[in-house]
Design a protein around this motif. Sequence first.
Motif, PDB file in Angstrom:
ATOM      1  N   VAL A 218      19.754 -25.361 -20.078  1.00 29.87           N
ATOM      2  CA  VAL A 218      19.318 -25.844 -18.778  1.00 29.87           C
ATOM      3  C   VAL A 218      20.025 -24.996 -17.739  1.00 29.87           C
ATOM      4  N   GLU A 219      19.339 -24.693 -16.648  1.00 28.87           N
ATOM      5  CA  GLU A 219      19.963 -23.915 -15.578  1.00 28.87           C
ATOM      6  C   GLU A 219      20.207 -24.837 -14.389  1.00 28.87           C
ATOM      7  N   VAL A 220      21.456 -24.875 -13.906  1.00 31.91           N
ATOM      8  CA  VAL A 220      21.767 -25.659 -12.712  1.00 31.91           C
ATOM      9  C   VAL A 220      21.956 -24.680 -11.564  1.00 31.91           C
ATOM     10  N   LYS A 221      21.176 -24.859 -10.523  1.00 30.47           N
ATOM     11  CA  LYS A 221      21.051 -23.860  -9.450  1.00 30.47           C
ATOM     12  C   LYS A 221      22.046 -24.067  -8.305  1.00 30.47           C
ATOM     13  N   ASN A 222      22.402 -22.969  -7.684  1.00 31.40           N
ATOM     14  CA  ASN A 222      23.029 -22.963  -6.361  1.00 31.40           C
ATOM     15  C   ASN A 222      24.229 -23.868  -6.194  1.00 31.40           C
ATOM     16  N   LEU A 223      25.235 -23.637  -6.998  1.00 32.31           N
ATOM     17  CA  LEU A 223      26.467 -24.402  -6.855  1.00 32.31           C
ATOM     18  C   LEU A 223      27.317 -23.722  -5.789  1.00 32.31           C
ATOM     19  N   ASN A 224      27.780 -24.507  -4.819  1.00 34.60           N
ATOM     20  CA  ASN A 224      28.398 -23.875  -3.652  1.00 34.60           C
ATOM     21  C   ASN A 224      29.906 -24.040  -3.567  1.00 34.60           C
ATOM     22  N   SER A 225      30.535 -24.359  -4.681  1.00 36.51           N
ATOM     23  CA  SER A 225      32.004 -24.315  -4.709  1.00 36.51           C
ATOM     24  C   SER A 225      32.451 -24.236  -6.161  1.00 36.51           C
ATOM     25  N   LEU A 226      33.672 -23.768  -6.350  1.00 36.60           N
ATOM     26  CA  LEU A 226      34.210 -23.693  -7.706  1.00 36.60           C
ATOM     27  C   LEU A 226      34.281 -25.082  -8.321  1.00 36.60           C
ATOM     28  N   ARG A 227      34.639 -26.032  -7.493  1.00 32.60           N
ATOM     29  CA  ARG A 227      34.768 -27.394  -7.983  1.00 32.60           C
ATOM     30  C   ARG A 227      33.424 -27.911  -8.492  1.00 32.60           C
ATOM     31  N   ASN A 228      32.368 -27.600  -7.753  1.00 31.44           N
ATOM     32  CA  ASN A 228      31.055 -28.069  -8.186  1.00 31.44           C
ATOM     33  C   ASN A 228      30.562 -27.351  -9.434  1.00 31.44           C
ATOM     34  N   VAL A 229      30.962 -26.097  -9.607  1.00 26.70           N
ATOM     35  CA  VAL A 229      30.636 -25.399 -10.857  1.00 26.70           C
ATOM     36  C   VAL A 229      31.204 -26.193 -12.024  1.00 26.70           C
ATOM     37  N   LYS A 230      32.455 -26.595 -11.853  1.00 24.38           N
ATOM     38  CA  LYS A 230      33.134 -27.326 -12.900  1.00 24.38           C
ATOM     39  C   LYS A 230      32.495 -28.705 -13.127  1.00 24.38           C
ATOM     40  N   ARG A 231      32.235 -29.394 -12.031  1.00 22.09           N
ATOM     41  CA  ARG A 231      31.652 -30.738 -12.154  1.00 22.09           C
ATOM     42  C   ARG A 231      30.272 -30.663 -12.802  1.00 22.09           C
ATOM     43  N   ALA A 232      29.474 -29.685 -12.410  1.00 21.81           N
ATOM     44  CA  ALA A 232      28.122 -29.574 -12.964  1.00 21.81           C
ATOM     45  C   ALA A 232      28.193 -29.326 -14.469  1.00 21.81           C
ATOM     46  N   ILE A 233      29.127 -28.472 -14.897  1.00 16.73           N
ATOM     47  CA  ILE A 233      29.262 -28.175 -16.330  1.00 16.73           C
ATOM     48  C   ILE A 233      29.680 -29.430 -17.085  1.00 16.73           C
ATOM     49  N   GLU A 234      30.629 -30.167 -16.499  1.00 19.36           N
ATOM     50  CA  GLU A 234      31.096 -31.372 -17.181  1.00 19.36           C
ATOM     51  C   GLU A 234      29.972 -32.398 -17.302  1.00 19.36           C
ATOM     52  N   TYR A 235      29.258 -32.609 -16.224  1.00 20.60           N
ATOM     53  CA  TYR A 235      28.180 -33.601 -16.255  1.00 20.60           C
ATOM     54  C   TYR A 235      27.086 -33.174 -17.237  1.00 20.60           C
ATOM     55  N   GLU A 236      26.664 -31.941 -17.114  1.00 20.63           N
ATOM     56  CA  GLU A 236      25.523 -31.452 -17.881  1.00 20.63           C
ATOM     57  C   GLU A 236      25.845 -31.414 -19.381  1.00 20.63           C
ATOM     58  N   SER A 237      27.041 -31.003 -19.749  1.00 20.46           N
ATOM     59  CA  SER A 237      27.353 -30.927 -21.175  1.00 20.46           C
ATOM     60  C   SER A 237      27.397 -32.331 -21.775  1.00 20.46           C
ATOM     61  N   ASN A 238      27.926 -33.275 -21.026  1.00 22.79           N
ATOM     62  CA  ASN A 238      27.926 -34.662 -21.513  1.00 22.79           C
ATOM     63  C   ASN A 238      26.496 -35.191 -21.680  1.00 22.79           C
ATOM     64  N   ARG A 239      25.644 -34.827 -20.741  1.00 23.41           N
ATOM     65  CA  ARG A 239      24.252 -35.288 -20.810  1.00 23.41           C
ATOM     66  C   ARG A 239      23.572 -34.735 -22.076  1.00 23.41           C
ATOM     67  N   HIS A 240      23.819 -33.437 -22.335  1.00 26.90           N
ATOM     68  CA  HIS A 240      23.217 -32.827 -23.521  1.00 26.90           C
ATOM     69  C   HIS A 240      23.688 -33.502 -24.804  1.00 26.90           C
ATOM     70  N   ILE A 241      25.000 -33.702 -24.868  1.00 27.59           N
ATOM     71  CA  ILE A 241      25.560 -34.285 -26.093  1.00 27.59           C
ATOM     72  C   ILE A 241      24.983 -35.675 -26.324  1.00 27.59           C
ATOM     73  N   THR A 242      24.897 -36.457 -25.257  1.00 27.08           N
ATOM     74  CA  THR A 242      24.331 -37.797 -25.389  1.00 27.08           C
ATOM     75  C   THR A 242      22.895 -37.732 -25.906  1.00 27.08           C
ATOM     76  N   LEU A 243      22.110 -36.807 -25.340  1.00 28.37           N
ATOM     77  CA  LEU A 243      20.720 -36.672 -25.787  1.00 28.37           C
ATOM     78  C   LEU A 243      20.657 -36.293 -27.265  1.00 28.37           C
ATOM     79  N   LEU A 244      21.469 -35.302 -27.641  1.00 31.20           N
ATOM     80  CA  LEU A 244      21.458 -34.851 -29.037  1.00 31.20           C
ATOM     81  C   LEU A 244      21.831 -35.987 -29.971  1.00 31.20           C
ATOM     82  N   GLN A 245      22.814 -36.781 -29.562  1.00 35.82           N
ATOM     83  CA  GLN A 245      23.240 -37.876 -30.428  1.00 35.82           C
ATOM     84  C   GLN A 245      22.164 -38.939 -30.562  1.00 35.82           C
ATOM     85  N   GLN A 246      21.320 -39.033 -29.541  1.00 34.85           N
ATOM     86  CA  GLN A 246      20.211 -39.986 -29.627  1.00 34.85           C
ATOM     87  C   GLN A 246      19.003 -39.367 -30.326  1.00 34.85           C
ATOM     88  N   GLY A 247      19.187 -38.156 -30.804  1.00 37.40           N
ATOM     89  CA  GLY A 247      18.096 -37.488 -31.495  1.00 37.40           C
ATOM     90  C   GLY A 247      17.009 -36.985 -30.567  1.00 37.40           C
TER      91      GLY A 247
END
Length: 486
Positions: A218-247
Amino acid sequence: MSSGNTMNQYDLVIGLEVHAQLSTESKIFAPDATAFGAAPNTQVSFITLAHPGTLPLLNQKVVEYAVMLGLATNCTIRSYNEFSRKNYFYADLPKGYQISQYDTPVCYNGYLEVAAGNSAKRIRINRIHLEEDAGKSIHDQNPRYSYIDLNRAGVPLLEIVSEPDLSSADEAWQYVSQLRQLVQYLGICDGNMEEGSLRCDVNISVKPKGQTQLGERVEVKNLNSLRNVKRAIEYESNRHITLLQQGQPIQRETRSFDANNGTTFPLRSKELEHDYRYFPEPDLQPLFISETYITDVKNKMPRLPKELVEQLTGSFGLSFYDATVLTDTKETALFYLDTVKHTGLYKAVANWLIGPVKAFMNNVGRAADSFPVSAERLAQLVELTDSGAVSFSVAAQELLPVMVQQPEQHPQQLAEQLGLMVQDDGNAILELVEQVLAQYPDKVKEYKKGKKGLLGFFVGQVTRLSAKRLDPQAVNNLLAQRLNNS
Ligand code: ADP
Ligand code: MG
């Protein structure tokens, strides 16, 4: 949300696309100004508006800037370059296409190094290519209309595309801050993420630990701070893992980050390359970059953080940590180098810059490059405290703020005027010590019975009695001697 434990069963895979707006005076293919913050649509020529019959002309400065960044990121520079049209329709793109580079990016096969645990990890850079920015669509000023500002249309961009070599939010943070530091050192982009001069798209996927095949991304667009880069990665990776675990499958899509609640939401399904109908730009000649040109650019390049860290740890014996902090910005690094031209107290100058000077500038909300005291004066201050003539804490808290107001004065002169010079006459201190001890016989008794904490009280009294500044250490020593020996 996944727990830290399930996190360990998955590998995180991240690739970054960073857009750096080049700080040229004019646009990449047109003479319009590029200054940030001008009134909307005041920096827009017929060329930018794509009037029929207008033709693009390449700004030579952007080539130089691209080559600089390519060299700074260990890339190969391509000699034969073409521009391509990337076709899409959007209201902020008057031409109906963006001029970019497709299969001949100007720089390729580079890398940057990030720290991963105790070792350095190479993050490969796939390509750096030149392109033009689009205009800006403004959706939040009128409930019924969107506004378009074309000032940004045609501003030069470098797009820096990494391989999917990053495996944590922390590595992504390091990579982007290093890129930002490099463009700032090179003076090719101000690196201001809030103003959009440096924008970051994050591609993320997860896969079961050890699996070689990469997961859907998944591509997350236009992050405008280092902090948001980090937050987006944390949120998105958790979302993926949850989806995968639900099959459930991961959708290949483009998402946007909502900084208010730290989540992402879908923007559109990902365009495929053929949607853009890339073809060579017929209005521009191919660009040829010669070896001589590359050598000339290389010779003009300023020294970069890595080299400066080597100099600071090597020639000046600083720790790696101090050298890294001092080279964080080019301004501080140059100021350090200037200051040690006037004094051999390398470590003390570093302490001053990392400690009191930085703290002072933070307090007044100014950047290090606006520090009003000259390198020569700072060196004098460092020598003054190093010799013991003014104590470090007094110099940092009382002398420095006055120096900033009167930077033309020699610090010793100021210290004398302000009565900040250490009273080095031991006899004078001893007199004061006697005076204080005579004044507080009860406290002297308590001290002798074992209430050693009273020493600080006596020091305070002695210091107060003196018209001049006393060296707290000397007072301490004399008091302790006198109290313990009688
Ligand atoms: P696109 O054509 O979709 O832009 P690219 O090949 O140009 O794709 O890659 C875009 C970015 O996505 C690059 O930074 C690349 O490293 C990253 N990327 C590619 N595949 C993956 C993946 N499976 N997971 C995470 N990032 C990826
Ligand atoms: Mg791409």
